[in-house]
Design a protein around this motif. Structure first.
Motif, PDB file in Angstrom:
ATOM      1  N   ARG A   1       9.951   9.189 -10.836  1.00 18.23           N
ATOM      2  CA  ARG A   1       8.673   8.551 -11.161  1.00 18.23           C
ATOM      3  C   ARG A   1       8.873   7.122 -11.664  1.00 18.23           C
ATOM      4  O   ARG A   1       8.133   6.213 -11.259  1.00 18.23           O
ATOM      5  CB  ARG A   1       7.929   9.372 -12.215  1.00 18.23           C
ATOM      6  N   ILE A   2       9.836   6.911 -12.555  1.00 20.78           N
ATOM      7  CA  ILE A   2      10.070   5.575 -13.098  1.00 20.78           C
ATOM      8  C   ILE A   2      10.488   4.620 -11.986  1.00 20.78           C
ATOM      9  O   ILE A   2      10.058   3.464 -11.945  1.00 20.78           O
ATOM     10  CB  ILE A   2      11.141   5.609 -14.201  1.00 20.78           C
ATOM     11  N   PHE A   3      11.329   5.117 -11.065  1.00 22.78           N
ATOM     12  CA  PHE A   3      11.757   4.280  -9.939  1.00 22.78           C
ATOM     13  C   PHE A   3      10.550   3.804  -9.130  1.00 22.78           C
ATOM     14  O   PHE A   3      10.432   2.618  -8.799  1.00 22.78           O
ATOM     15  CB  PHE A   3      12.714   5.072  -9.044  1.00 22.78           C
ATOM     16  N   PHE A   4       9.643   4.741  -8.823  1.00 26.08           N
ATOM     17  CA  PHE A   4       8.463   4.380  -8.039  1.00 26.08           C
ATOM     18  C   PHE A   4       7.516   3.481  -8.839  1.00 26.08           C
ATOM     19  O   PHE A   4       6.858   2.604  -8.262  1.00 26.08           O
ATOM     20  CB  PHE A   4       7.718   5.634  -7.573  1.00 26.08           C
ATOM     21  N   HIS A   5       7.458   3.700 -10.150  1.00 25.88           N
ATOM     22  CA  HIS A   5       6.594   2.864 -10.984  1.00 25.88           C
ATOM     23  C   HIS A   5       7.093   1.420 -10.994  1.00 25.88           C
ATOM     24  O   HIS A   5       6.314   0.477 -10.815  1.00 25.88           O
ATOM     25  CB  HIS A   5       6.547   3.412 -12.412  1.00 25.88           C
TER      26      HIS A   5
ATOM     27  N   PHE B   1       0.824  -1.211   0.000  1.00 31.08           N
ATOM     28  CA  PHE B   1       0.000   0.000   0.000  1.00 31.08           C
ATOM     29  C   PHE B   1       0.861   1.266   0.000  1.00 31.08           C
ATOM     30  O   PHE B   1       0.498   2.268  -0.616  1.00 31.08           O
ATOM     31  CB  PHE B   1      -0.937  -0.011   1.206  1.00 31.08           C
ATOM     32  N   SER B   2       2.004   1.218   0.677  1.00 36.77           N
ATOM     33  CA  SER B   2       2.880   2.394   0.753  1.00 36.77           C
ATOM     34  C   SER B   2       3.500   2.725  -0.603  1.00 36.77           C
ATOM     35  O   SER B   2       3.491   3.882  -1.040  1.00 36.77           O
ATOM     36  CB  SER B   2       3.994   2.161   1.779  1.00 36.77           C
ATOM     37  N   MET B   3       4.050   1.712  -1.276  1.00 38.43           N
ATOM     38  CA  MET B   3       4.691   1.954  -2.563  1.00 38.43           C
ATOM     39  C   MET B   3       3.679   2.368  -3.616  1.00 38.43           C
ATOM     40  O   MET B   3       3.933   3.266  -4.428  1.00 38.43           O
ATOM     41  CB  MET B   3       5.441   0.698  -3.021  1.00 38.43           C
ATOM     42  N   SER B   4       2.515   1.727  -3.600  1.00 33.52           N
ATOM     43  CA  SER B   4       1.471   2.101  -4.545  1.00 33.52           C
ATOM     44  C   SER B   4       1.041   3.556  -4.340  1.00 33.52           C
ATOM     45  O   SER B   4       0.934   4.325  -5.303  1.00 33.52           O
ATOM     46  CB  SER B   4       0.260   1.176  -4.373  1.00 33.52           C
ATOM     47  N   THR B   5       0.836   3.926  -3.097  1.00 34.33           N
ATOM     48  CA  THR B   5       0.427   5.303  -2.800  1.00 34.33           C
ATOM     49  C   THR B   5       1.513   6.293  -3.189  1.00 34.33           C
ATOM     50  O   THR B   5       1.231   7.352  -3.771  1.00 34.33           O
ATOM     51  CB  THR B   5       0.109   5.445  -1.300  1.00 34.33           C
TER      52      THR B   5
ATOM     53  N   VAL C   1       3.311  10.653  -6.507  1.00 32.40           N
ATOM     54  CA  VAL C   1       4.366  11.270  -7.315  1.00 32.40           C
ATOM     55  C   VAL C   1       3.866  11.541  -8.729  1.00 32.40           C
ATOM     56  O   VAL C   1       4.132  12.594  -9.318  1.00 32.40           O
ATOM     57  CB  VAL C   1       5.621  10.368  -7.339  1.00 32.40           C
ATOM     58  N   SER C   2       3.122  10.578  -9.289  1.00 31.69           N
ATOM     59  CA  SER C   2       2.606  10.740 -10.650  1.00 31.69           C
ATOM     60  C   SER C   2       1.619  11.900 -10.737  1.00 31.69           C
ATOM     61  O   SER C   2       1.610  12.656 -11.712  1.00 31.69           O
ATOM     62  CB  SER C   2       1.914   9.445 -11.098  1.00 31.69           C
ATOM     63  N   TYR C   3       0.805  12.037  -9.708  1.00 35.21           N
ATOM     64  CA  TYR C   3      -0.228  13.075  -9.734  1.00 35.21           C
ATOM     65  C   TYR C   3       0.332  14.465  -9.450  1.00 35.21           C
ATOM     66  O   TYR C   3       0.031  15.427 -10.153  1.00 35.21           O
ATOM     67  CB  TYR C   3      -1.321  12.726  -8.724  1.00 35.21           C
TER      68      TYR C   3
END
Length: 240
Positions: A100-104, A81-85, A90-92
């Motif tokens: 952004r790519i790292f988090f994606h 849930f943390s990584m998805s959020t 970040v995207s929004y």
């Protein structure tokens, strides 16, 4: 932000205005503003509760082995849930845009860890007729391979991603049916079915408004079934 969201929704008589075009091959889906917010909220509200869920599992643990599996599964639940959020936020917002790519990639990779972690308590704490340790090893090897795939081929072969998720999620269930004592099978099956049905929405970005947010809801419900099963049929069963 909330007022802008309300204006956008109220001014959109056509639901198609609430979703972007379908992403092309090798392209990431770019949600509309309202979809972005829905994506953040539908997993963001579970970040703190998932941390509390891990603490509660540790509280229920009566042995060191119970504690170990509670931490493994609990951390994976919290990380999911943390990584998805974090990724959707970040995207929004555009914060840490260069990351952004790292988090994606992290958002997709953590799913493999979560699947492996969901099986781990059962394969460690339940008694099987055969193959439990071998399957546990294979599940984690497959999860690592899935993570490597994400880092090497991110967004290039999307159908491979779905196949990997389904194979890692479904194949170990075959050995779960080999448990000597079958308590928890119903909740496990119900959670697994919830995840599988949710995959339809996971692959419907750009086709169905709020498809990704709907997928998030399926993930939460599936995780709730599995969490209940771990607490009741694994951690509490030895105390009854």
């Amino acid at each position: 932000m909330a007022l802008r969201l309300i204006r956008n929704i109220s001014s959109s008589a056509d639901l198609d205005k609430l979703k972007n075009e379908r992403a092309g091959p090798g392209e990431a889906y770019r949600p509309t503003e309202v979809e972005h917010i829905a994506n953040v909220v539908t997993h963001g509200v579970w970040v703190i509760p998932s941390l509390g869920a891990m603490i509660f599992m540790v509280y229920l643990a009566t042995t060191s082995l119970h504690t170990t599996v509670a931490i493994i599964y609990g951390l994976a639940l919290f990380a999911l849930f943390s990584m998805s959020t974090a990724f959707h936020l970040v995207s929004y917002t555009g914060w840490l845009g260069d990351w952004r790519i790292f988090f994606h990639i992290g958002d997709r990779a953590i799913i493999y860890i979560f699947i492996a972690s969901s099986y781990t308590p059962w394969l460690i704490l339940k008694h099987f007729h055969s193959w439990a340790e071998e399957v546990l090893f294979v599940v984690w090897v497959m999860a690592v391979c899935g993570i490597l795939y994400q880092y090497i081929f991110h967004e290039r072969f999307k159908w491979v991603e779905i196949v990997l998720y389904l194979v890692i999620g479904v194949c170990p269930a075959l050995v779960i049916a080999d448990m000597k004592e079958s308590s928890g099978i119903f909740e496990l099956s119900l959670g697994g079915l919830t995840y599988v049905v949710g995959v339809f929405f996971f692959k419907s970005d750009g086709l169905i408004p709020f498809a990704h947010a709907i997928w998030h809801c399926f993930v939460f419900v599936g995780a709730l079934f599995h969490y209940y099963a771990v607490c009741v049929h694994l951690l509490l069963s030895d105390q009854l």
